[in-house]
Design a protein around this motif. Sequence first.
Motif, mmCIF file in Angstrom:
data_model
loop_
_atom_site.group_PDB
_atom_site.id
_atom_site.type_symbol
_atom_site.label_atom_id
_atom_site.label_comp_id
_atom_site.label_asym_id
_atom_site.label_seq_id
_atom_site.Cartn_x
_atom_site.Cartn_y
_atom_site.Cartn_z
ATOM 1 N N PRO A 78 0.806 -1.225 0.000
ATOM 2 C CA PRO A 78 0.000 0.000 0.000
ATOM 3 C C PRO A 78 0.846 1.286 0.000
ATOM 4 O O PRO A 78 0.481 2.261 -0.657
ATOM 5 C CB PRO A 78 -0.830 -0.113 1.279
ATOM 6 N N ILE A 79 1.981 1.277 0.678
ATOM 7 C CA ILE A 79 2.832 2.465 0.710
ATOM 8 C C ILE A 79 3.351 2.791 -0.686
ATOM 9 O O ILE A 79 3.405 3.952 -1.089
ATOM 10 C CB ILE A 79 3.987 2.324 1.746
ATOM 11 N N TYR A 80 3.710 1.774 -1.444
ATOM 12 C CA TYR A 80 4.194 1.967 -2.810
ATOM 13 C C TYR A 80 3.105 2.609 -3.668
ATOM 14 O O TYR A 80 3.336 3.608 -4.344
ATOM 15 C CB TYR A 80 4.618 0.614 -3.398
ATOM 16 N N THR A 81 1.925 2.016 -3.638
ATOM 17 C CA THR A 81 0.815 2.517 -4.451
ATOM 18 C C THR A 81 0.451 3.941 -4.055
ATOM 19 O O THR A 81 0.249 4.797 -4.913
ATOM 20 C CB THR A 81 -0.397 1.578 -4.301
ATOM 21 N N PHE A 82 0.388 4.199 -2.763
ATOM 22 C CA PHE A 82 0.033 5.528 -2.267
ATOM 23 C C PHE A 82 1.023 6.580 -2.761
ATOM 24 O O PHE A 82 0.633 7.633 -3.284
ATOM 25 C CB PHE A 82 -0.009 5.518 -0.736
ATOM 26 N N ILE A 83 2.305 6.294 -2.613
ATOM 27 C CA ILE A 83 3.329 7.257 -3.006
ATOM 28 C C ILE A 83 3.318 7.479 -4.520
ATOM 29 O O ILE A 83 3.361 8.615 -4.980
ATOM 30 C CB ILE A 83 4.717 6.813 -2.509
ATOM 31 N N GLU A 84 3.240 6.398 -5.284
ATOM 32 C CA GLU A 84 3.226 6.534 -6.742
ATOM 33 C C GLU A 84 2.029 7.344 -7.218
ATOM 34 O O GLU A 84 2.162 8.234 -8.069
ATOM 35 C CB GLU A 84 3.240 5.152 -7.405
ATOM 36 N N GLU A 85 0.859 7.049 -6.675
ATOM 37 C CA GLU A 85 -0.342 7.776 -7.079
ATOM 38 C C GLU A 85 -0.273 9.239 -6.668
ATOM 39 O O GLU A 85 -0.680 10.129 -7.415
ATOM 40 C CB GLU A 85 -1.591 7.110 -6.503
ATOM 41 N N ARG A 86 0.257 9.489 -5.490
ATOM 42 C CA ARG A 86 0.349 10.876 -5.021
ATOM 43 C C ARG A 86 1.363 11.663 -5.851
ATOM 44 O O ARG A 86 1.118 12.818 -6.200
ATOM 45 C CB ARG A 86 0.718 10.901 -3.537
ATOM 46 N N CYS A 87 2.496 11.057 -6.164
ATOM 47 C CA CYS A 87 3.495 11.723 -7.007
ATOM 48 C C CYS A 87 2.894 12.088 -8.364
ATOM 49 O O CYS A 87 3.096 13.193 -8.857
ATOM 50 C CB CYS A 87 4.722 10.836 -7.201
ATOM 51 N N GLU A 88 2.169 11.159 -8.927
ATOM 52 C CA GLU A 88 1.533 11.423 -10.221
ATOM 53 C C GLU A 88 0.506 12.549 -10.099
ATOM 54 O O GLU A 88 0.441 13.436 -10.951
ATOM 55 C CB GLU A 88 0.858 10.155 -10.744
ATOM 56 N N SER A 89 -0.238 12.529 -9.021
ATOM 57 C CA SER A 89 -1.278 13.532 -8.806
ATOM 58 C C SER A 89 -0.721 14.949 -8.706
ATOM 59 O O SER A 89 -1.306 15.898 -9.236
ATOM 60 C CB SER A 89 -2.058 13.188 -7.534
ATOM 61 N N ILE A 90 0.424 15.098 -8.025
ATOM 62 C CA ILE A 90 0.992 16.442 -7.859
ATOM 63 C C ILE A 90 2.108 16.738 -8.854
ATOM 64 O O ILE A 90 2.693 17.822 -8.841
ATOM 65 C CB ILE A 90 1.456 16.702 -6.404
ATOM 66 N N GLY A 91 2.379 15.766 -9.735
ATOM 67 C CA GLY A 91 3.313 15.999 -10.827
ATOM 68 C C GLY A 91 4.778 16.074 -10.450
ATOM 69 O O GLY A 91 5.527 16.887 -10.997
ATOM 70 N N ILE A 92 5.196 15.207 -9.517
ATOM 71 C CA ILE A 92 6.610 15.166 -9.150
ATOM 72 C C ILE A 92 7.126 13.738 -9.269
ATOM 73 O O ILE A 92 6.361 12.783 -9.242
ATOM 74 C CB ILE A 92 6.873 15.710 -7.722
ATOM 75 N N GLY A 93 8.427 13.605 -9.407
ATOM 76 C CA GLY A 93 9.068 12.299 -9.470
ATOM 77 C C GLY A 93 9.746 11.958 -8.160
ATOM 78 O O GLY A 93 9.771 12.758 -7.216
ATOM 79 N N ARG A 94 10.334 10.787 -8.128
ATOM 80 C CA ARG A 94 11.007 10.331 -6.909
ATOM 81 C C ARG A 94 12.174 11.215 -6.507
ATOM 82 O O ARG A 94 12.413 11.431 -5.321
ATOM 83 C CB ARG A 94 11.473 8.896 -7.083
ATOM 84 N N SER A 95 12.911 11.723 -7.477
ATOM 85 C CA SER A 95 14.038 12.608 -7.135
ATOM 86 C C SER A 95 13.551 13.853 -6.418
ATOM 87 O O SER A 95 14.170 14.304 -5.445
ATOM 88 C CB SER A 95 14.808 13.005 -8.395
ATOM 89 N N GLU A 96 12.446 14.395 -6.870
ATOM 90 C CA GLU A 96 11.887 15.584 -6.208
ATOM 91 C C GLU A 96 11.393 15.237 -4.807
ATOM 92 O O GLU A 96 11.541 16.036 -3.882
ATOM 93 C CB GLU A 96 10.762 16.194 -7.039
ATOM 94 N N VAL A 97 10.820 14.062 -4.643
ATOM 95 C CA VAL A 97 10.396 13.636 -3.304
ATOM 96 C C VAL A 97 11.615 13.559 -2.384
ATOM 97 O O VAL A 97 11.569 14.036 -1.246
ATOM 98 C CB VAL A 97 9.655 12.282 -3.335
#
Length: 86
Positions: A6-25
Amino acid sequence: MLERYPIYTFIEERCESIGIGRSEVARRCNFENVSKGLQRFNALCGGDVGSPGMRMILDTLPAALEVDASELERVVMETANIIART
């Protein structure tokens, strides 16, 4: 390939929603060394939700993802419960 906790899905969906990638996180979680931040971030997405090294990410991730801390905590607990059952 990371298991879809669930943590993976949550983070991926949220990143997509706000338009940022993992590096920005990683940057938003205050990692000066983005590579090290990405390693920790990948470990978190892979289910490492309880280790002491994850505290920095878990403390800063709500602001980085622009979510309420309680929402993130719920997803962390779901992930921990799945891992405990396996």
